[in-house]
Design a protein around this motif. Structure first.
Motif, PDB file in Angstrom:
ATOM      1  N   TYR A  68       0.830  -1.201   0.000  1.00 17.11           N
ATOM      2  CA  TYR A  68       0.000   0.000   0.000  1.00 17.11           C
ATOM      3  C   TYR A  68       0.869   1.259   0.000  1.00 17.11           C
ATOM      4  N   LEU A  69       1.880   1.290   0.868  1.00 15.28           N
ATOM      5  CA  LEU A  69       2.754   2.464   0.936  1.00 15.28           C
ATOM      6  C   LEU A  69       3.510   2.667  -0.371  1.00 15.28           C
ATOM      7  N   ARG A  70       3.890   1.571  -0.990  1.00 12.49           N
ATOM      8  CA  ARG A  70       4.632   1.652  -2.253  1.00 12.49           C
ATOM      9  C   ARG A  70       3.832   2.384  -3.327  1.00 12.49           C
ATOM     10  N   VAL A  71       2.529   2.153  -3.352  1.00 10.24           N
ATOM     11  CA  VAL A  71       1.675   2.833  -4.332  1.00 10.24           C
ATOM     12  C   VAL A  71       1.245   4.205  -3.819  1.00 10.24           C
ATOM     13  N   TRP A  72       0.903   4.282  -2.541  1.00 14.41           N
ATOM     14  CA  TRP A  72       0.393   5.536  -1.980  1.00 14.41           C
ATOM     15  C   TRP A  72       1.423   6.661  -2.045  1.00 14.41           C
ATOM     16  N   LEU A  73       2.704   6.342  -1.913  1.00 11.39           N
ATOM     17  CA  LEU A  73       3.733   7.379  -1.951  1.00 11.39           C
ATOM     18  C   LEU A  73       3.727   8.145  -3.273  1.00 11.39           C
ATOM     19  N   LEU A  74       3.278   7.491  -4.341  1.00 11.64           N
ATOM     20  CA  LEU A  74       3.188   8.187  -5.630  1.00 11.64           C
ATOM     21  C   LEU A  74       2.188   9.333  -5.581  1.00 11.64           C
ATOM     22  N   THR A  75       1.152   9.199  -4.756  1.00  7.71           N
ATOM     23  CA  THR A  75       0.137  10.255  -4.694  1.00  7.71           C
ATOM     24  C   THR A  75       0.706  11.550  -4.126  1.00  7.71           C
ATOM     25  N   LEU A  76       1.831  11.466  -3.414  1.00  9.02           N
ATOM     26  CA  LEU A  76       2.441  12.672  -2.854  1.00  9.02           C
ATOM     27  C   LEU A  76       3.057  13.560  -3.935  1.00  9.02           C
ATOM     28  N   LEU A  77       3.188  13.022  -5.149  1.00  7.73           N
ATOM     29  CA  LEU A  77       3.724  13.816  -6.259  1.00  7.73           C
ATOM     30  C   LEU A  77       2.655  14.679  -6.923  1.00  7.73           C
ATOM     31  N   ARG A  78       1.446  14.628  -6.431  1.00  2.00           N
ATOM     32  CA  ARG A  78       0.353  15.392  -7.043  1.00  2.00           C
ATOM     33  C   ARG A  78       0.643  16.892  -7.135  1.00  2.00           C
ATOM     34  N   PRO A  79       1.218  17.537  -6.113  1.00  2.00           N
ATOM     35  CA  PRO A  79       1.519  18.976  -6.254  1.00  2.00           C
ATOM     36  C   PRO A  79       2.504  19.284  -7.373  1.00  2.00           C
ATOM     37  N   LEU A  80       3.334  18.292  -7.759  1.00  2.00           N
ATOM     38  CA  LEU A  80       4.308  18.514  -8.830  1.00  2.00           C
ATOM     39  C   LEU A  80       3.716  18.297 -10.219  1.00  2.00           C
ATOM     40  N   ARG A  81       2.474  17.837 -10.288  1.00  2.00           N
ATOM     41  CA  ARG A  81       1.891  17.506 -11.591  1.00  2.00           C
ATOM     42  C   ARG A  81       1.912  18.677 -12.577  1.00  2.00           C
ATOM     43  N   PRO A  82       1.568  19.902 -12.184  1.00  2.00           N
ATOM     44  CA  PRO A  82       1.549  20.996 -13.171  1.00  2.00           C
ATOM     45  C   PRO A  82       2.897  21.261 -13.836  1.00  2.00           C
ATOM     46  N   ILE A  83       4.018  20.901 -13.189  1.00  2.00           N
ATOM     47  CA  ILE A  83       5.330  21.155 -13.791  1.00  2.00           C
ATOM     48  C   ILE A  83       5.981  19.861 -14.283  1.00  2.00           C
ATOM     49  N   SER A  84       5.208  18.786 -14.332  1.00  2.00           N
ATOM     50  CA  SER A  84       5.771  17.499 -14.736  1.00  2.00           C
ATOM     51  C   SER A  84       5.975  17.439 -16.246  1.00  2.00           C
ATOM     52  N   TYR A  85       6.802  16.494 -16.669  1.00  2.00           N
ATOM     53  CA  TYR A  85       7.051  16.304 -18.101  1.00  2.00           C
ATOM     54  C   TYR A  85       5.761  15.916 -18.822  1.00  2.00           C
ATOM     55  N   ARG A  86       4.984  15.025 -18.226  1.00  2.00           N
ATOM     56  CA  ARG A  86       3.736  14.584 -18.859  1.00  2.00           C
ATOM     57  C   ARG A  86       2.770  15.751 -19.028  1.00  2.00           C
ATOM     58  N   ALA A  87       2.655  16.604 -18.002  1.00  2.00           N
ATOM     59  CA  ALA A  87       1.760  17.757 -18.098  1.00  2.00           C
ATOM     60  C   ALA A  87       2.211  18.699 -19.214  1.00  2.00           C
TER      61      ALA A  87
END
Length: 551
Positions: free
Chosen positions: A431-450
Motif C-alpha cells: 500500500y505504501l509503495r503505491v500511496w507514496l506516488l500520490t504525494l507527487l500530485r503537487p508537482l503535476r503541473p510542472i511534470s514532463y507529462r503535463a
C-alpha cells in the motif's frame, strides 16, 4: 405439403416455418402462431390417437449464461423445485465457449400436468429450445437477451423475459478502439418488442445489497412472475435441499420475488456516478453555479461534471483553467458541448499519480469487499502494474527529465521498456509503495507529462478556433478528433500520432477549401472518415494513414 411447395417457390421466410404436422390422415398442416393458437381451427378432423403420445402441454425455459454466473445452479434449482411440486421436468445444458466469447445455454422443459398415472408413458422432452416456441427466457445479463433475440428464440405472443439489466462487457465491446459498448437503450427496446411480459432489473446490484448472488435473485423473480406453475414454497425447498449458502440464497430469492410481485422493475443502465471532490476542496452547488454563470444554460450540465472531475483530479485552480480554455467556444452550443466534454476528459489524463490515487482509495477496498461478499476477515488484493519509461519519468519535473526523454525517444523509437510488477495493496508495504506516488500530485503541473499533454491540448484548441473561423461543421469535426487521444504506453503514443496527422490533414484541407471557393465538404469528410477508421481498430489504421497522405 402444398403450403411448403408454395413457400419454397416464393421468397425465403428467414425464420422457422409456422406449421404443425398433425397425425396420419390429415391432408395438410394447420398454421399456428407463436402462442400455439391454430389460425385455421376446424378445417380438419382431430388427429387420431397414437400409442405412446400424450397431449399434455409443455412449458419451455431457456437460461443463456456465461461462466461464473451460476447458470448451472439456477437450472438445478428450477428442476428440483418442479420435482418437489410434482411436475415432470427435464433440464439440460449445451456448453459454450468460456467467458464472454460465447454462452452456455441451460434448457428446461416442464409438463404442466402433475403426477401422471402409472399406465401412462412419461412425457418425451426435447433437449433443445425451438425458435419462436419459448415460454420463459431467464437471462442473468442483459446482452444475453439480445443474443437470444438474434437467434429467434423469444416470441412477443408467448415469451416472458426475465433479465438482469447489468452488463458484463463482451470481448468485442472491450477491444474496440472507439466506443464499442452496445447501447443499453436498443437492448431494452428489443426486449420489450419481443416479450409478452418483461421483468428487467439490476439483479447484480440487488444481490450485492443482500449479500448473495444474482442467480438467487433471478430465481425469486421467476417465482414471482407466475410464468411457471411451480409453487413459491417449492423454490425455497429446492434452495434448502442444495444446502449451500442457504441463508444468503434465500435472502436473494425473497428480494427477487418482491421485485417480480411488485411488477415495478424497469430495464435500463446506470451511468457512472460523478467523481466526488476530495475532502477540503468540495464545492457547493452555489460555488459551481458561480463558476459557470457566464456560460449558456445548455452547457452547464456538462461543465458541472467537468468542474467536479478536475477538482478531484487536481484542484479548483485547475478547474478554473478548464473554464477559461472553454470560454472562446461557449457561443456555439454544439461546438461548446463537444469541446467541453473532450477537454475535461483530456485534462484529467491518467498518469501514475492518478492511477495510484484510484488504487489506494478506501472506497475501492470497500467495493471489493462488497462485491465478493466479504464482510469480516482479511482480503488480498494484488495489482498487476506495468509502467513503461514514459509513465515513470512523466511524473517528474519537465526541466529535470526533458533531456532524458529526448534520449529515450531516440534510443527506443518503437516502444519504451516497461517494468512489470505485482503489488499487494492490502499489505502495509504494498500500500505504501503505491500511496507514496500520490504525494507527487503537487508537482503535476510542472511534470514532463503535463508539459506534453497541455502543449498538444493548446494545438488542438488553436486548430478548432481556426477551423471555426472558416466553417462551424469543420470545427466540430476537428474538436471530435480529441476522441483519439486515449490509452496507455505504446497505445497512447500510436493514438496521439493519429491525432496529430488528423489535425494536420484537416487544417490543410480547410486551407485548400478556403482558397478555392469555400466548399468545406471534402475537409469535413476527411476528418470524419479518418477518425472513424482509427476508431474501428488497428486493422483500419493503415487505411486512415493512406487517406491522410492522399489529402
Amino acid at each position: 405439403m402444398r403450403r411448403l411447395r408454395r413457400l419454397r417457390g416464393g421468397c425465403p421466410r428467414r425464420g422457422p416455418l409456422p406449421v404443425v404436422l398433425r397425425g396420419q390422415g390429415d391432408r395438410e398442416p394447420d398454421p399456428v402462431d407463436a402462442a400455439r393458437q391454430p389460425s385455421a381451427t376446424g378445417r380438419h378432423p382431430p388427429a387420431r390417437g397414437r400409442h405412446g403420445v400424450i397431449d399434455a402441454p409443455l412449458l419451455s425455459l431457456l437460461i443463456p449464461a456465461v461462466g461464473g454466473q451460476g447458470g448451472g445452479v439456477l437450472l438445478e434449482w428450477i428442476v428440483d423445485a418442479a420435482i418437489a411440486d410434482g411436475y415432470p421436468v427435464h433440464g439440460t445444458s449445451i456448453p459454450g465457449v468460456a467467458q464472454r466469447t460465447g454462452s452456455t445455454t441451460y434448457y428446461v422443459e416442464l409438463c404442466t400436468e402433475r403426477g401422471a398415472s402409472t399406465d401412462e408413458l412419461p412425457p418425451i422432452f426435447s433437449l433443445y429450445p425451438v425458435p419462436g416456441a419459448l415460454d420463459v427466457l431467464l437471462a442473468p445479463e442483459f446482452l444475453e437477451v439480445g443474443r437470444s433475440i438474434e437467434l429467434g428464440f423469444p416470441s412477443p405472443a408467448r415469451t416472458t423475459i426475465i433479465a438482469s439489466t447489468h452488463r458484463l462487457y463482451s470481448i468485442h465491446e472491450k477491444i474496440a478502439t472507439g466506443r464499442g459498448i452496445y447501447p443499453i437503450e436498443r437492448l431494452d427496446a428489443a426486449a420489450r418488442a419481443f416479450a409478452r411480459k418483461l421483468i428487467a432489473f439490476d439483479a447484480l446490484a440487488l444481490a450485492r445489497e443482500h449479500g448473495t448472488e444474482a442467480n438467487a435473485v433471478l430465481l425469486g423473480a421467476l417465482a414471482g412472475s407466475g410464468a411457471l406453475p411451480i409453487a413459491v414454497e417449492a423454490y425455497r425447498t429446492a434452495i434448502r435441499a442444495k444446502a449451500v449458502q442457504v441463508d444468503a440464497n434465500l435472502r436473494g430469492f425473497e428480494a427477487g420475488l418482491a421485485v417480480a410481485l411488485a411488477a415495478g422493475a424497469a430495464a435500463g443502465g446506470e451511468g457512472s456516478p460523478a467523481a466526488a471532490a476530495p475532502a477540503g476542496q468540495a464545492l457547493s452547488d452555489t460555488d459551481i453555479e458561480a463558476m459557470t454563470a457566464a456560460f449558456p444554460q445548455s452547457l452547464r450540465p456538462v461543465l458541472r461534471q467537468g468542474v467536479l472531475r478536475l477538482i478531484d483530479y487536481q484542484n479548483r485552480a485547475y478547474a478554473e483553467r478548464y473554464l477559461e480554455r472553454l470560454r472562446p467556444f461557449a457561443g456555439d452550443v454544439e461546438l461548446g458541448q463537444i469541446v467541453a466534454r473532450h477537454l475535461a476528459v483530456w485534462m484529467s489524463y491518467e498518469d501514475a499519480v492518478r492511477v495510484a490515487e484510484f488504487k489506494t482509495r478506501m472506497s475501492r477496498f470497500e467495493r471489493i469487499r462488497k462485491e465478493k461478499g466479504v464482510r469480516d476477515g482479511e482480503i488480498i488484493v494484488t495489482d498487476f502494474l506495468k509502467p513503461d519509461l514514459d509513465e515513470i519519468y512523466g511524473v517528474l519535473p519537465y526541466r529535470l527529465v526533458a533531456w532524458f526523454a529526448r534520449w529515450a525517444e531516440r534510443r527506443w523509437p518503437h516502444g519504451r521498456p516497461s517494468l512489470g510488477q505485482h503489488v499487494k495493496t492490502t499489505t502495509v508495504s504494498g500500500y505504501l509503495r503505491v500511496w507514496l506516488l500520490t504525494l507527487l500530485r503537487p508537482l503535476r503541473p510542472i511534470s514532463y507529462r503535463a508539459h506534453e499533454e497541455h502543449a498538444r491540448i493548446d494545438r488542438w484548441l488553436a486548430a478548432v478556433a481556426r477551423c471555426r473561423a472558416w466553417d462551424g461543421l469543420l470545427a466540430c469535426e476537428v474538436a471530435r478528433a480529441a476522441q483519439l487521444v486515449k490509452g496507455y504506453g505504446d497505445v497512447r503514443r500510436r493514438m496521439t500520432g493519429h491525432f496529430d496527422r488528423l489535425l494536420e490533414a484537416a487544417t490543410k484541407a480547410g486551407e485548400h477549401a478556403m482558397a478555392n471557393g469555400g466548399d468545406f465538404t471534402a475537409a469535413r469528410s476527411l476528418a470524419a472518415r479518418y477518425r472513424a477508421l482509427v476508431l474501428q481498430g488497428p486493422e483500419s489504421e493503415a487505411t486512415a494513414a493512406a487517406l491522410a497522405a492522399d489529402a
